[in-house]
Design an enzyme around this catalytic site. Structure first.
Site, PDB file in Angstrom:
ATOM      1  N   TYR A  63       0.844  -1.200   0.000  1.00 28.17           N
ATOM      2  CA  TYR A  63       0.000   0.000   0.000  1.00 28.17           C
ATOM      3  C   TYR A  63       0.880   1.251   0.000  1.00 28.17           C
ATOM      4  O   TYR A  63       1.473   1.625   0.998  1.00 28.17           O
ATOM      5  CB  TYR A  63      -0.946   0.012   1.212  1.00 28.17           C
ATOM      6  CG  TYR A  63      -1.773  -1.265   1.393  1.00 28.17           C
ATOM      7  CD1 TYR A  63      -2.018  -2.128   0.322  1.00 28.17           C
ATOM      8  CD2 TYR A  63      -2.289  -1.613   2.641  1.00 28.17           C
ATOM      9  CE1 TYR A  63      -2.755  -3.298   0.496  1.00 28.17           C
ATOM     10  CE2 TYR A  63      -3.034  -2.772   2.818  1.00 28.17           C
ATOM     11  CZ  TYR A  63      -3.254  -3.611   1.737  1.00 28.17           C
ATOM     12  OH  TYR A  63      -3.976  -4.764   1.925  1.00 28.17           O
ATOM     13  N   HIS A 132       1.256 -12.156   1.261  1.00 32.05           N
ATOM     14  CA  HIS A 132       0.119 -11.450   0.654  1.00 32.05           C
ATOM     15  C   HIS A 132      -0.550 -12.268  -0.451  1.00 32.05           C
ATOM     16  O   HIS A 132      -1.772 -12.303  -0.568  1.00 32.05           O
ATOM     17  CB  HIS A 132       0.622 -10.109   0.106  1.00 32.05           C
ATOM     18  CG  HIS A 132      -0.398  -9.029   0.056  1.00 32.05           C
ATOM     19  ND1 HIS A 132      -0.074  -7.710   0.083  1.00 32.05           N
ATOM     20  CD2 HIS A 132      -1.746  -9.054  -0.044  1.00 32.05           C
ATOM     21  CE1 HIS A 132      -1.177  -6.972   0.015  1.00 32.05           C
ATOM     22  NE2 HIS A 132      -2.204  -7.779  -0.073  1.00 32.05           N
TER      23      HIS A 132
END
Ligand SMILES: NC(=O)c1ccc[n+]([C@@H]2O[C@H](COP(=O)([O-])OP(=O)(O)OC[C@H]3O[C@@H](n4cnc5c(N)ncnc54)[C@H](OP(=O)(O)O)[C@@H]3O)[C@@H](O)[C@H]2O)c1
Length: 335
Positions: A63, A132
């Site tokens: 992010y 992830h």
């Protein structure tokens, strides 16, 4: 109001029964995920969350890249031990801080990623570290083996995986106990349930964390036309928000809103209470205190069996609300 504390997995991690998704608090490069973010309000949201007992924060090196972890570092400064921080690695980010659009689960990349995340978060340990996405070119045993070394070195507390199949969970869990799996789950997205992943997690004593529990905001009822989404909003690229599904999904949202209204709560609260009723931890994302407070309230709303049935008859298991990512993103899921 006090948030209920629950175990996430069988390894000792204790968290409140709702977390705070921080992804929308920063942009991606020049773009925004869910509209422009305001750093001050984002930090105030994290502080308010802590005041209300919501100390479980979710972020990822992806992010920004890194901007989100850096924002969290600012927000938790002087108070690090009060928070439970979950971050993720695996989307490969090169030394120029650019996303390569590849997944890297190699041992060396795990070791490189943890040092960057520790630095960006300005901490010397991460409570929960997630892979992830599965790197389909690297055995998950190698990736989790490297994460296991991080536990031994005290750099991370617990290991998590994101968007993985039952088969991958079993292989990983045989190398080192997995504490949590995080995947998309909401009234609009129940693939992990349909594929038997939740059943596997229950069998192995692994916790389940539901990301995008509000269907990326769709279930809030605030999005009524595609034009409600800003021009460079990430959601415009997702089939769920595109023409062929949008109108059908709006009808579902309206039925959920009607039920919520009758109960005297918001549709976001109903959507979150439904997840919590299943013993699943939602991590709704917001960058403003107003929504955060409503979401935390939802953690104390109890639904009766007949209310759960009523809600599930509006959106029965198997309802097609459209793919959750574009073709490239779908190809990275492990199903
Ligand atoms: N593992 C993964 O691959 C993965 C993928 C996606 C997300 N995640 C994690 O999951 C977290 C949550 O998912 P998400 O942010 O994608 O989706 P979400 O929680 O389903 O929805 C976020 C959207 O809902 C809005 N919202 C939140 N609470 C609301 C309320 N009470 N009333 C009205 N609107 C409300 C937010 O608005 P504002 O932003 O304007 O406040 C934002 O636009 C992320 O922050 C991230 O940490 C993980």
């Amino acid at each position: 109001m006090k948030l209920k504390q629950v175990q996430l997995g069988n390894q000792g991690l204790i968290i409140p029964n709702i977390g705070l998704g921080c992804m929308g608090m920063t942009g991606f490069g020049d773009a925004h995920m869910y509209g422009p973010a305001d750093e001050q309000e984002a930090i105030a949201t994290i502080h308010r969350s802590l005041e209300l007992g919501g100390n479980f924060l979710d972020t990822a090196d992806l992010y920004g890249p890194f901007k989100n972890e850096q924002l969290i570092a600012k927000a938790i400064e002087g108070n690090r031990d009060q928070f439970i921080i979950a971050t993720k690695f695996g989307w490969e980010i090169n030394d120029n801080n650019e996303l390569t659009w590849k997944i890297n689960g190699s041992k060396n990349y795990v070791k490189k990623s943890i040092e960057r995340s520790l630095k960006n978060l300005k901490t010397d340990y991460i409570d929960l570290y997630y892979m992830h996405r599965l790197d389909k070119n690297v055995p998950v045993e190698e990736t989790v083996g490297a994460m296991s070394d991080l536990v031994k070195e005290g750099k991370i507390g617990y290991i998590g995986l994101s968007e993985v199949s039952s088969e991958t969970v079993r292989k990983a869990h045989a190398v080192h106990s997995i504490s949590a799996v995080q995947s998309e789950y909401s009234l609009f997205e129940r693939t992990v349930e349909e594929k038997g992943v939740i059943k596997t997690l229950n069998e192995l004593g692994i916790g389940f964390v539901a990301y995008s529990p509000l269907g990326r905001g769709f279930l809030s009822g605030n999005i009524k036309t595609i034009d409600d989404l800003p021009e460079n909003d990430f959601r415009r690229g997702i089939p769920r928000f595109q023409e062929q599904h949008f109108h059908k999904n709006i009808e579902l949202v309206e039925a959920i809103e009607k039920m919520a209204k009758e109960k005297g709560i918001t549709s976001s609260q109903l959507a979150l209470a439904w997840i919590i009723s299943k013993g699943i931890i939602p991590i709704p994302g917001t960058k403003r205190r107003k929504y955060l407070e409503q979401n935390i309230e939802a953690a104390n709303i109890e639904l009766s069996d007949s209310e759960i049935q009523q809600l599930e008859s509006i959106v029965p298991l198997g309802t097609d609300t459209g793919a959750t990512y574009d073709e490239f993103g779908m190809g990275l899921l492990d199903y």
